[in-house]
Design a protein around this motif. Structure first.
Motif, PDB file in Angstrom:
ATOM      1  N   ASP A   7      -4.935   8.603   8.205  1.00 64.67           N
ATOM      2  CA  ASP A   7      -4.234   7.950   7.101  1.00 64.67           C
ATOM      3  C   ASP A   7      -5.248   7.388   6.111  1.00 64.67           C
ATOM      4  OD1 ASP A   7      -1.458   8.286   7.742  1.00 64.67           O
ATOM      5  OD2 ASP A   7      -1.766   6.942   9.435  1.00 64.67           O
ATOM      6  N   ASP A   8      -4.753   6.894   4.980  1.00 66.08           N
ATOM      7  CA  ASP A   8      -5.646   6.362   3.955  1.00 66.08           C
ATOM      8  C   ASP A   8      -6.254   5.024   4.357  1.00 66.08           C
ATOM      9  OD1 ASP A   8      -5.097   8.516   2.186  1.00 66.08           O
ATOM     10  OD2 ASP A   8      -3.249   7.511   1.539  1.00 66.08           O
ATOM     11  N   VAL A   9      -5.430   4.181   4.971  1.00 70.06           N
ATOM     12  CA  VAL A   9      -5.853   2.809   5.282  1.00 70.06           C
ATOM     13  C   VAL A   9      -5.423   2.453   6.704  1.00 70.06           C
ATOM     14  CG1 VAL A   9      -5.665   0.363   4.633  1.00 70.06           C
ATOM     15  CG2 VAL A   9      -5.609   2.130   2.850  1.00 70.06           C
ATOM     16  N   LEU A  10      -6.271   1.708   7.389  1.00 72.81           N
ATOM     17  CA  LEU A  10      -5.929   1.116   8.689  1.00 72.81           C
ATOM     18  C   LEU A  10      -6.022  -0.395   8.558  1.00 72.81           C
ATOM     19  CD1 LEU A  10      -5.408   1.074  11.756  1.00 72.81           C
ATOM     20  CD2 LEU A  10      -7.884   1.382  12.088  1.00 72.81           C
ATOM     21  N   LEU A  11      -4.927  -1.079   8.889  1.00 72.14           N
ATOM     22  CA  LEU A  11      -4.903  -2.540   8.923  1.00 72.14           C
ATOM     23  C   LEU A  11      -4.856  -2.990  10.383  1.00 72.14           C
ATOM     24  CD1 LEU A  11      -2.319  -3.323   6.078  1.00 72.14           C
ATOM     25  CD2 LEU A  11      -4.821  -3.381   5.939  1.00 72.14           C
ATOM     26  N   ILE A  12      -5.872  -3.758  10.782  1.00 75.91           N
ATOM     27  CA  ILE A  12      -5.949  -4.271  12.146  1.00 75.91           C
ATOM     28  C   ILE A  12      -5.667  -5.762  12.109  1.00 75.91           C
ATOM     29  CG2 ILE A  12      -7.366  -4.526  14.215  1.00 75.91           C
ATOM     30  CD1 ILE A  12      -9.156  -2.282  13.172  1.00 75.91           C
ATOM     31  N   GLU A  13      -4.646  -6.184  12.802  1.00 72.58           N
ATOM     32  CA  GLU A  13      -4.312  -7.615  12.836  1.00 72.58           C
ATOM     33  C   GLU A  13      -4.852  -8.250  14.112  1.00 72.58           C
ATOM     34  OE1 GLU A  13      -0.617 -10.634  13.488  1.00 72.58           O
ATOM     35  OE2 GLU A  13      -0.140  -8.674  12.638  1.00 72.58           O
ATOM     36  N   GLY A  14      -5.566  -9.350  13.943  1.00 73.48           N
ATOM     37  CA  GLY A  14      -6.088 -10.071  15.086  1.00 73.48           C
ATOM     38  C   GLY A  14      -5.042 -10.954  15.749  1.00 73.48           C
ATOM     39  N   ALA A  15      -5.514 -11.858  16.597  1.00 73.33           N
ATOM     40  CA  ALA A  15      -4.637 -12.816  17.274  1.00 73.33           C
ATOM     41  C   ALA A  15      -5.193 -14.206  17.022  1.00 73.33           C
ATOM     42  CB  ALA A  15      -4.584 -12.523  18.770  1.00 73.33           C
ATOM     43  N   GLY A  16      -4.369 -15.102  16.486  1.00 70.75           N
ATOM     44  CA  GLY A  16      -4.862 -16.445  16.198  1.00 70.75           C
ATOM     45  C   GLY A  16      -5.912 -16.422  15.099  1.00 70.75           C
ATOM     46  N   GLY A  17      -6.948 -17.253  15.258  1.00 69.72           N
ATOM     47  CA  GLY A  17      -8.015 -17.322  14.269  1.00 69.72           C
ATOM     48  C   GLY A  17      -9.150 -16.362  14.569  1.00 69.72           C
ATOM     49  N   PHE A  18     -10.173 -16.405  13.734  1.00 72.74           N
ATOM     50  CA  PHE A  18     -11.274 -15.435  13.792  1.00 72.74           C
ATOM     51  C   PHE A  18     -12.070 -15.529  15.089  1.00 72.74           C
ATOM     52  CE2 PHE A  18     -15.622 -14.091  12.287  1.00 72.74           C
ATOM     53  CZ  PHE A  18     -15.306 -12.756  12.091  1.00 72.74           C
TER      54      PHE A  18
ATOM     55  N   LEU B 270       0.829  -1.202   0.000  1.00 76.01           N
ATOM     56  CA  LEU B 270       0.000   0.000   0.000  1.00 76.01           C
ATOM     57  C   LEU B 270       0.865   1.255   0.000  1.00 76.01           C
ATOM     58  CD1 LEU B 270      -2.729  -1.148   2.538  1.00 76.01           C
ATOM     59  CD2 LEU B 270      -3.172  -0.451   0.164  1.00 76.01           C
ATOM     60  N   ARG B 271       1.910   1.238   0.786  1.00 77.59           N
ATOM     61  CA  ARG B 271       2.791   2.401   0.832  1.00 77.59           C
ATOM     62  C   ARG B 271       3.513   2.598  -0.499  1.00 77.59           C
ATOM     63  NH1 ARG B 271       6.918   2.328   3.872  1.00 77.59           N
ATOM     64  NH2 ARG B 271       7.039   4.604   3.915  1.00 77.59           N
ATOM     65  N   ALA B 272       3.883   1.492  -1.149  1.00 73.63           N
ATOM     66  CA  ALA B 272       4.527   1.597  -2.459  1.00 73.63           C
ATOM     67  C   ALA B 272       3.578   2.185  -3.492  1.00 73.63           C
ATOM     68  CB  ALA B 272       5.013   0.222  -2.909  1.00 73.63           C
ATOM     69  N   ALA B 273       2.271   2.006  -3.262  1.00 71.64           N
ATOM     70  CA  ALA B 273       1.249   2.547  -4.168  1.00 71.64           C
ATOM     71  C   ALA B 273       0.871   3.982  -3.811  1.00 71.64           C
ATOM     72  CB  ALA B 273       0.010   1.661  -4.145  1.00 71.64           C
ATOM     73  N   GLY B 274       1.562   4.551  -2.833  1.00 71.51           N
ATOM     74  CA  GLY B 274       1.333   5.945  -2.480  1.00 71.51           C
ATOM     75  C   GLY B 274       0.318   6.172  -1.375  1.00 71.51           C
ATOM     76  N   ARG B 275      -0.121   5.101  -0.707  1.00 73.96           N
ATOM     77  CA  ARG B 275      -1.087   5.242   0.383  1.00 73.96           C
ATOM     78  C   ARG B 275      -0.371   5.402   1.716  1.00 73.96           C
ATOM     79  NH1 ARG B 275      -6.038   3.015  -1.161  1.00 73.96           N
ATOM     80  NH2 ARG B 275      -6.250   3.213  -3.420  1.00 73.96           N
ATOM     81  N   THR B 276      -0.974   6.138   2.621  1.00 73.70           N
ATOM     82  CA  THR B 276      -0.496   6.172   3.997  1.00 73.70           C
ATOM     83  C   THR B 276      -1.260   5.130   4.787  1.00 73.70           C
ATOM     84  OG1 THR B 276      -2.079   7.907   4.602  1.00 73.70           O
ATOM     85  CG2 THR B 276       0.113   8.608   3.873  1.00 73.70           C
ATOM     86  N   VAL B 277      -0.571   4.475   5.712  1.00 71.58           N
ATOM     87  CA  VAL B 277      -1.146   3.321   6.408  1.00 71.58           C
ATOM     88  C   VAL B 277      -0.934   3.436   7.912  1.00 71.58           C
ATOM     89  CG1 VAL B 277      -1.214   0.801   6.561  1.00 71.58           C
ATOM     90  CG2 VAL B 277      -0.618   1.893   4.381  1.00 71.58           C
ATOM     91  N   SER B 278      -2.002   3.218   8.670  1.00 72.97           N
ATOM     92  CA  SER B 278      -1.912   3.018  10.111  1.00 72.97           C
ATOM     93  C   SER B 278      -2.045   1.527  10.387  1.00 72.97           C
ATOM     94  CB  SER B 278      -3.028   3.765  10.846  1.00 72.97           C
ATOM     95  OG  SER B 278      -2.851   5.155  10.778  1.00 72.97           O
ATOM     96  N   VAL B 279      -1.442   1.076  11.460  1.00 72.11           N
ATOM     97  CA  VAL B 279      -1.485  -0.344  11.811  1.00 72.11           C
ATOM     98  C   VAL B 279      -1.919  -0.502  13.261  1.00 72.11           C
ATOM     99  CG1 VAL B 279       0.181  -1.148  10.101  1.00 72.11           C
ATOM    100  CG2 VAL B 279       1.001  -0.276  12.306  1.00 72.11           C
ATOM    101  N   LEU B 280      -2.526  -1.636  13.543  1.00 76.43           N
ATOM    102  CA  LEU B 280      -3.063  -1.865  14.880  1.00 76.43           C
ATOM    103  C   LEU B 280      -3.081  -3.356  15.177  1.00 76.43           C
ATOM    104  CD1 LEU B 280      -4.496  -0.705  17.407  1.00 76.43           C
ATOM    105  CD2 LEU B 280      -6.630  -0.733  16.100  1.00 76.43           C
ATOM    106  N   LYS B 281      -2.506  -3.719  16.292  1.00 74.58           N
ATOM    107  CA  LYS B 281      -2.630  -5.075  16.830  1.00 74.58           C
ATOM    108  C   LYS B 281      -3.136  -4.903  18.259  1.00 74.58           C
ATOM    109  CE  LYS B 281      -0.262  -9.516  17.293  1.00 74.58           C
ATOM    110  NZ  LYS B 281      -1.131 -10.263  16.373  1.00 74.58           N
ATOM    111  N   PRO B 282      -4.466  -4.896  18.429  1.00 73.90           N
ATOM    112  CA  PRO B 282      -5.034  -4.500  19.730  1.00 73.90           C
ATOM    113  C   PRO B 282      -4.501  -5.302  20.914  1.00 73.90           C
ATOM    114  CG  PRO B 282      -6.744  -4.630  18.054  1.00 73.90           C
ATOM    115  CD  PRO B 282      -5.508  -5.202  17.436  1.00 73.90           C
ATOM    116  N   VAL B 283      -4.376  -6.613  20.735  1.00 74.50           N
ATOM    117  CA  VAL B 283      -3.898  -7.472  21.820  1.00 74.50           C
ATOM    118  C   VAL B 283      -2.732  -8.290  21.307  1.00 74.50           C
ATOM    119  CG1 VAL B 283      -4.483  -9.255  23.488  1.00 74.50           C
ATOM    120  CG2 VAL B 283      -6.248  -7.678  22.697  1.00 74.50           C
TER     121      VAL B 283
END
Length: 224
Positions: free
Chosen positions: A112-123, A28-41
């Motif tokens: 930012d343009d995009v926020l990616l939130i990563e979970g923990a383990g499976g859904f 996404l950043r290579a495509a010119g987007r700004t990105v926020s990231v989040l791993k809540p736990v």
């Protein structure tokens, strides 16, 4: 303009969620987007400069290359490398949907343009005795990206996860085929079955790369 938010989950633990979220961030950043990231736990944290930190959250923060401090990426850092709800119980920490919504509010309101939130383990990894990570995603009402660990059993795991996402009224916006091991018997046949049966497009495939490569190389290997 409000950030476009995606939740990244996996068919199981150790299938490469962070690996793929880093790749998505870099792409996404290579495509010119700004990105926020989040791993809540995050569990399995260690003390770095007097702050409990997790390697996965650190990798996400490094990939984003923005002004986020560590706490805004990983607001709840737990020490034992076990399931989050068990780690939270042992630490005497409240883990609930309401708490996660509160802890992540500032990051979710970034510009930012995009926020990616990563979970923990499976859904469906539990947060407590009656709530799971799926409840958190349902509260957010955001589309889901599924990382499929390409190994024996992946078709069943992927279809079950897709069904659980759909059952909650959420959208599976795409999936990534990631190879967490050097070889998989009948890889091409399994990939073809997933492409045919999963109700979302394949965003890319990432082959086994050892030793752990530079993050930009991972992004380059995220190809459809």
């Amino acid at each position: 303009m409000q950030m476009k938010t995606y939740f990244v989950t996996g068919t199981d633990t150790e299938v490469g969620k962070t690996y793929c979220t880093v790749a998505l961030t870099r792409a996404l950043r290579a495509a010119g987007r700004t990105v926020s990231v989040l791993k809540p736990v995050a569990s399995g944290c260690e003390a770095i400069d007097g702050v409990w930190q997790n390697d996965d959250a650190r990798a996400l923060r490094a990939a984003a290359e923005n002004d986020q401090d560590y706490a805004s990426v990983n607001p709840l850092a737990l020490v034992p490398a076990i399931a989050p709800h068990i780690a939270a119980q042992e630490a005497g920490v409240e883990l609930s949907v309401a708490r996660l919504l509160q802890l992540t509010a500032d990051t979710r309101q970034r510009r930012d343009d995009v926020l990616l939130i990563e979970g923990a383990g499976g859904f469906l990894v539990p947060l407590n005795d009656h709530e799971s990570y799926a409840d958190f995603v349902q509260a957010l009402q955001v589309p889901v990206i599924l990382v499929v660990g390409m190994r024996l059993g992946c078709i069943n795991h992927a279809l079950l996860t897709a069904e659980a996402i759909r059952a909650r009224g959420l959208t599976l916006t795409g999936w990534i085929a990631n190879s967490p091991q050097p070889e998989m018997n009948r890889y091409r046949e399994n990939l073809a079955s997933l492409q045919q049966q999963l109700p979302a497009p394949c965003l890319g495939t990432i082959a086994w790369l050892e030793p752990y490569p530079a993050r930009q190389l991972v992004a380059d290997r995220l190809t459809g």
